[in-house]
Design a protein around this motif. Structure first.
Motif, mmCIF file in Angstrom:
data_model
loop_
_atom_site.group_PDB
_atom_site.id
_atom_site.type_symbol
_atom_site.label_atom_id
_atom_site.label_comp_id
_atom_site.label_asym_id
_atom_site.label_seq_id
_atom_site.Cartn_x
_atom_site.Cartn_y
_atom_site.Cartn_z
ATOM 1 N N GLU A 222 56.936 38.480 6.854
ATOM 2 C CA GLU A 222 56.244 37.962 8.033
ATOM 3 C C GLU A 222 56.010 39.052 9.063
ATOM 4 O OE1 GLU A 222 56.965 34.579 11.534
ATOM 5 O OE2 GLU A 222 58.421 34.836 9.906
ATOM 6 N N LEU A 223 57.001 39.944 9.227
ATOM 7 C CA LEU A 223 56.874 41.043 10.178
ATOM 8 C C LEU A 223 55.736 41.977 9.784
ATOM 9 C CD1 LEU A 223 58.003 42.518 12.654
ATOM 10 C CD2 LEU A 223 59.597 43.695 11.120
ATOM 11 N N ALA B 72 51.121 38.318 19.182
ATOM 12 C CA ALA B 72 51.611 39.007 18.001
ATOM 13 C C ALA B 72 52.814 39.876 18.332
ATOM 14 C CB ALA B 72 50.507 39.853 17.380
ATOM 15 N N THR B 73 52.770 40.512 19.532
ATOM 16 C CA THR B 73 53.888 41.365 19.941
ATOM 17 C C THR B 73 55.157 40.547 20.127
ATOM 18 O OG1 THR B 73 52.355 42.894 21.023
ATOM 19 C CG2 THR B 73 54.686 42.993 21.676
ATOM 20 N N ALA B 74 55.020 39.357 20.746
ATOM 21 C CA ALA B 74 56.192 38.494 20.944
ATOM 22 C C ALA B 74 56.754 38.032 19.596
ATOM 23 C CB ALA B 74 55.813 37.291 21.804
ATOM 24 N N ALA B 75 55.866 37.684 18.678
ATOM 25 C CA ALA B 75 56.330 37.249 17.355
ATOM 26 C C ALA B 75 57.011 38.389 16.606
ATOM 27 C CB ALA B 75 55.145 36.712 16.558
ATOM 28 N N ILE B 76 56.467 39.595 16.757
ATOM 29 C CA ILE B 76 57.074 40.763 16.099
ATOM 30 C C ILE B 76 58.471 41.019 16.653
ATOM 31 C CG2 ILE B 76 56.917 43.276 15.896
ATOM 32 C CD1 ILE B 76 53.875 42.932 15.686
ATOM 33 N N THR B 77 58.612 40.890 17.970
ATOM 34 C CA THR B 77 59.922 41.105 18.594
ATOM 35 C C THR B 77 60.955 40.101 18.083
ATOM 36 O OG1 THR B 77 58.825 41.968 20.592
ATOM 37 C CG2 THR B 77 61.135 41.247 20.782
ATOM 38 N N GLN C 162 61.839 40.911 14.466
ATOM 39 C CA GLN C 162 62.683 42.105 14.390
ATOM 40 C C GLN C 162 64.120 41.784 14.808
ATOM 41 O OE1 GLN C 162 61.633 45.162 13.153
ATOM 42 N NE2 GLN C 162 63.858 45.530 13.153
ATOM 43 N N LYS C 163 64.274 40.924 15.812
ATOM 44 C CA LYS C 163 65.605 40.530 16.261
ATOM 45 C C LYS C 163 66.364 39.800 15.144
ATOM 46 C CE LYS C 163 67.983 37.904 19.857
ATOM 47 N NZ LYS C 163 67.833 37.040 21.061
ATOM 48 N N ASP D 78 67.504 42.290 12.644
ATOM 49 C CA ASP D 78 68.647 43.065 13.132
ATOM 50 C C ASP D 78 69.949 42.263 13.047
ATOM 51 O OD1 ASP D 78 66.918 45.112 13.651
ATOM 52 O OD2 ASP D 78 66.669 44.623 15.786
ATOM 53 N N GLU D 79 69.837 40.955 13.207
ATOM 54 C CA GLU D 79 71.038 40.120 13.114
ATOM 55 C C GLU D 79 71.489 39.940 11.657
ATOM 56 O OE1 GLU D 79 69.990 36.519 15.007
ATOM 57 O OE2 GLU D 79 70.135 37.316 17.064
ATOM 58 N N LEU D 80 70.511 39.783 10.749
ATOM 59 C CA LEU D 80 70.857 39.527 9.347
ATOM 60 C C LEU D 80 71.222 40.797 8.586
ATOM 61 C CD1 LEU D 80 68.119 36.916 8.344
ATOM 62 C CD2 LEU D 80 70.550 36.498 8.775
#
Length: 338
Positions: free
Chosen positions: A187-188, A210-215, A218-219, A222-224
């Motif tokens: 998805e990213l 799109a930038t908000a969805a990418i952020t 990505q978060k 980073d958690e998984l």
């Protein structure tokens, strides 16, 4: 000592050379002829499916498969466990079973003959039946138990690995993180392509979305990410346990096929009991005993001859006779003087 001397000694003590073998042979013949009548029987074991592959599996395969099967069967027949089981089935002592049982391979084939000799005719068939049944069970039915234990152990490993995965997911409050990670990663990548497309056409609002969805994506990655190695290790353990369970089930299936192919009702046949020929037993016994008696006679002749020569050598020599006769006294002759 020349050959002539040996022949002279043998002729002089011929009674020893003839008497000892005759007595030994006669004693052996008397023991055989006056012994209680013995009875014998034969069980035939023919199980071609157990040797060389086929439906029975791979326990005995290769160029030496037949010899391996015969050797293993013979060892099973005389094993303490099988002897004890047969003794319990028939009431015959294990020592008597061990002395009376014999295994013979038929040529170079996997077929073999189990013979039993005893003084009680009524025990022949029961002993042969129990021996072949117990030996086949010892070789093949026990494999089913071993394979069943391996399946149970592998199944327990799979259950434990699955439980560990469930506990990990419950503790981390996430299910199947590996799949979520892969989906989020895809998805990213798609969002980044969309962001570039919108920037190219000057769509600011689209770029911001799109930038908000990418952020957010990505978060999540980073958690998984830090959690995945532990989860993947648990998955690897479950996969290994699953493969072991599959192999154990195949082994159990092969063991069951072997046990079915080794069914005593299908692969064994018991002959009728018959009297053991005294003449054959006499020949087998008297000839070796006669030969041993002849050898003993030769040794006795040698010992007797040595003792005889020793006595002659030890006898004292007679004193030598005086050969010269005593001399007569000399006479004094007086010559008369005129």
């Amino acid at each position: 000592m020349e050959i002539v001397d040996y022949l002279r000694v043998a002729r002089r003590r011929l009674w020893v050379l003839v008497g000892v073998p005759v007595l030994a042979t006669g004693a052996a013949a008397a023991i055989v002829l006056f012994a209680p009548q013995q009875f014998g029987g034969t069980a035939y074991v023919a199980a071609p499916a157990l040797v060389g592959g086929g439906a029975a599996g791979t326990q005995y395969s290769g160029t030496q498969a037949a010899n391996q099967f015969v050797a293993a069967f013979g060892a099973a027949v005389t094993s303490p466990r099988v002897l004890a089981d047969v003794a319990g089935d028939t009431g015959v002592a294990p020592e008597r079973l061990r002395d009376g049982l014999a295994i013979t391979q038929v040529g170079a084939s996997s077929q073999l003959e189990v013979t039993y000799t005893a003084g009680d005719r009524a025990k022949i068939a029961p002993v042969l039946t129990a021996t072949t049944t117990r030996a086949l069970a010892f070789l093949f039915s026990s494999q089913v138990g071993i394979a069943t234990g391996e399946v149970e152990a592998a199944n327990a490993d799979v259950t434990a690995a699955t439980r560990a995965i469930s506990e990990w997911e419950k503790t981390n409050k996430v299910s199947q993180p590996d799949r979520i990670y892969q989906a989020t990663l895809g998805e990213l990548t798609s969002l980044r392509q969309q962001q570039l497309s919108m920037q190219a056409v000057g769509n600011g609002r689209g770029v911001d979305a799109a930038t908000a969805a990418i952020t957010a994506a990505q978060k999540k990655l980073d958690e998984l990410g830090p959690k995945l190695p532990d989860y993947q290790a648990l998955l690897a353990q479950r996969d290994a346990a699953t493969n072991a369970l599959s192999q154990a089930r195949e082994g159990l299936q092969a063991a069951r096929a072997q046990a079915q192919a080794a069914d005593p009702k299908q692969v064994t046949s018991i002959g009728e009991a018959h009297e053991v020929s005294r003449m054959a037993e006499l020949v087998r016994t008297a000839l070796p005993v006669g030969g041993a008696g002849l050898l003993l006679g030769v040794l006795l002749v040698g010992v007797l001859e040595l003792l005889s020569r020793g006595r002659v050598a030890a006898r004292p020599a007679a004193p030598a006779a005086t050969a010269a006769a005593p001399s007569a006294p000399a006479e004094t002759v007086t010559a008369a003087r005129p």
